[in-house]
Design a protein around this motif. Structure first.
Motif, PDB file in Angstrom:
ATOM      1  N   ARG A   3      15.865 -32.380  -1.774  1.00 33.61           N
ATOM      2  CA  ARG A   3      14.613 -32.863  -2.325  1.00 33.61           C
ATOM      3  C   ARG A   3      15.248 -34.045  -2.936  1.00 33.61           C
ATOM      4  N   VAL A 126      15.634 -28.432   3.169  1.00 37.30           N
ATOM      5  CA  VAL A 126      14.144 -28.959   3.126  1.00 37.30           C
ATOM      6  C   VAL A 126      14.122 -30.288   2.812  1.00 37.30           C
ATOM      7  N   ASP A 131      10.738 -27.990  -3.037  1.00 39.54           N
ATOM      8  CA  ASP A 131      10.475 -26.815  -2.291  1.00 39.54           C
ATOM      9  C   ASP A 131      10.953 -25.566  -2.104  1.00 39.54           C
ATOM     10  N   ASP A 132      12.282 -25.894  -2.524  1.00 41.72           N
ATOM     11  CA  ASP A 132      13.182 -24.599  -2.402  1.00 41.72           C
ATOM     12  C   ASP A 132      14.376 -24.594  -3.521  1.00 41.72           C
ATOM     13  N   ASP A 174      10.131 -26.769   4.655  1.00 38.20           N
ATOM     14  CA  ASP A 174       9.573 -27.024   3.219  1.00 38.20           C
ATOM     15  C   ASP A 174       8.194 -25.825   3.174  1.00 38.20           C
ATOM     16  N   ILE A 175       7.641 -25.851   4.430  1.00 37.54           N
ATOM     17  CA  ILE A 175       6.664 -24.877   4.511  1.00 37.54           C
ATOM     18  C   ILE A 175       7.073 -23.564   5.097  1.00 37.54           C
ATOM     19  N   ARG A 208      -1.456 -24.236  -0.961  1.00 38.78           N
ATOM     20  CA  ARG A 208       0.187 -24.213  -1.165  1.00 38.78           C
ATOM     21  C   ARG A 208       0.621 -25.102  -0.022  1.00 38.78           C
ATOM     22  N   ASP A 212       2.910 -28.740  -0.371  1.00 38.89           N
ATOM     23  CA  ASP A 212       4.497 -28.811   0.185  1.00 38.89           C
ATOM     24  C   ASP A 212       4.499 -29.918   1.115  1.00 38.89           C
ATOM     25  N   HIS A 215       4.694 -33.289  -0.466  1.00 37.80           N
ATOM     26  CA  HIS A 215       6.098 -33.488  -1.004  1.00 37.80           C
ATOM     27  C   HIS A 215       6.771 -33.868   0.347  1.00 37.80           C
TER      28      HIS A 215
END
Length: 405
Positions: A3, A126, A131-132, A174-175, A208, A212, A215
């Motif tokens: 991230r 990611v 996202d994680d 991420d998704i 959602r 993501d 991001h």
């Protein structure tokens, strides 16, 4: 198929330019001394130019890592030798193939957990840390948050060791793109068995997933701007479509002898809807990737290029005659039947009226969860490129980079 903090995008001088400037200044000072002691200056000398970097660096997720050809986990996985544990990136993954084709150097780390060398892709990484936020299950000692693109960039040390070529492919985790596919594919007797999650609603990605992907775009743009001053070329890859069109699904791939391919058996009766949903997700994901490249260009990054893989696997998706991606591993029918019994029973129990439920539903739910976890091992590398798929990606990269790297 993990991230980024906010980084400044201001260009910095490379080490090579600093070294050259220092040498020129020293030469001028030395020349001044000579002029003071001789009647005529010596012939001018020119400092040798530093050798251009031959380094190639890879960042990203399970696709550039070579997930399925290598095993990032601490436990054995179906389809690979028992001793294949916590492996570094596969040397058959496209980053190594591209570097070799272009005559560049790429050191591949021998183990998964120590980020060394030039092949820094991490399976599951990611693009955006938000996202994680889970614990790292691949490298739990010492306990740490799951590694992501930020960790890869830091390990590369591009400021001190610039690269001729940077390969970047990230965002699918991420998704949890593979979970989107599992939700569509993992079915027994036409009933979803609980693997994965839904990513599409009303003809679009879910809210959602949309968040993501926003991001992803922002984080990838920042990553591009961070590495660009230290690389001759930054190649950003989007993603391929692993789900084939309905007409391309090969008959007979769902079952063989007394074994069933969980993915192909789930795909066969739902090919049209699965393909339509996969196209929606892929389009949204690739739009986020291309948007990141466009955003970086707006911020004056001129050495970035987008590598389009969206049609690279056409005709070679899962369950086709010549697949370039892994589908499911064959499940013994006895194992599948036992798992299905637990899963169907739990779903039936949970569907009864709340007043008539008993504690037995809790027991059935626990049994169903154990069955689902057991079946996950048979789809652990589904939708990831095989050796042929990795070579196909490498060929696209090499063709689209022709003359640039």
């Amino acid at each position: 198929m993990g991230r980024l903090q906010t980084w400044g995008a201001a260009a910095r001088r490379s080490r090579g330019v600093q070294v050259t400037t220092a040498v020129v200044v020293v030469a001028l000072v030395a020349g001044g001394v000579v002029l003071a002691t001789r009647s005529s200056p010596p012939p001018p000398t020119r400092a040798p130019s530093p050798a251009p970097s031959t380094r190639a660096v890879a960042f990203g997720d399970s696709v550039p890592y070579g997930h399925g050809l290598a095993n990032p986990y601490l436990t054995p996985q179906i389809g690979l030798p028992p001793g294949a544990l916590s492996q570094g990136p596969s040397t058959d993954a496209y980053p190594t193939l591209v570097a070799r084709h272009l005559g560049l150097t790429m050191r591949v780390r021998p183990t998964n957990c120590r980020l060394t060398g030039d092949q820094l892709a991490i399976s599951g990484a990611v693009a955006d840390g938000n996202d994680d936020t889970s614990r790292d299950g691949q490298c739990p000692v010492p306990p740490q948050q799951a590694r992501d693109l930020t960790d890869e960039l830091a390990a590369a040390d591009l400021g001190q060791h610039p690269a001729r070529l940077v390969l970047l492919q990230d965002g699918a985790d991420d998704i949890d793109f593979s979970a989107c596919l599992e939700y569509q594919l993992a079915r027994v007797f036409g009933i979803g068995i609980g693997l994965g999650h839904s990513c599409v609603a009303n003809g679009a990605v879910t809210p959602r997933i949309a968040v993501d992907l926003a991001h992803v775009r922002s984080s990838l743009a920042q990553a591009i701007e961070t590495v660009a001053p230290h690389a001759a070329t930054v190649a950003v890859l989007d993603y391929y479509q692993p789900i084939p069109e309905p007409s391309q699904v090969e008959k007979g791939t769902a079952a063989s002898g007394d074994h069933t391919n969980l993915v192909c058996s789930g795909l066969k009766p739902n090919t049209g809807s699965t393909y339509a949903a996969a196209q929606i997700v892929l389009r949204a994901l690739n739009n986020a990737v291309s948007g990141a490249v466009a955003e970086a260009r707006v911020h004056h990054v001129k050495n970035v290029t987008l590598i389009d893989l969206s049609s690279a696997f056409d005709g070679h998706g899962i369950c086709t005659a010549q697949p370039w991606v892994f589908s499911g591993e064959p499940v013994p029918d006895t194992t599948l039947a036992a798992a299905a019994e637990h899963i169907v029973a739990a779903k039936a129990c949970s569907g009864t009226d709340l007043l008539h439920r008993s504690m037995s539903c809790t027991v059935l739910a626990a049994s169903a969860l154990a069955a689902e976890n057991g079946l996950e091992g048979y789809v652990w590398r589904a939708a990831h490129p095989t050796g042929a798929g990795q070579r196909a990606i490498a060929a696209v990269v090499e063709r689209q980079l022709s003359g640039r790297a």
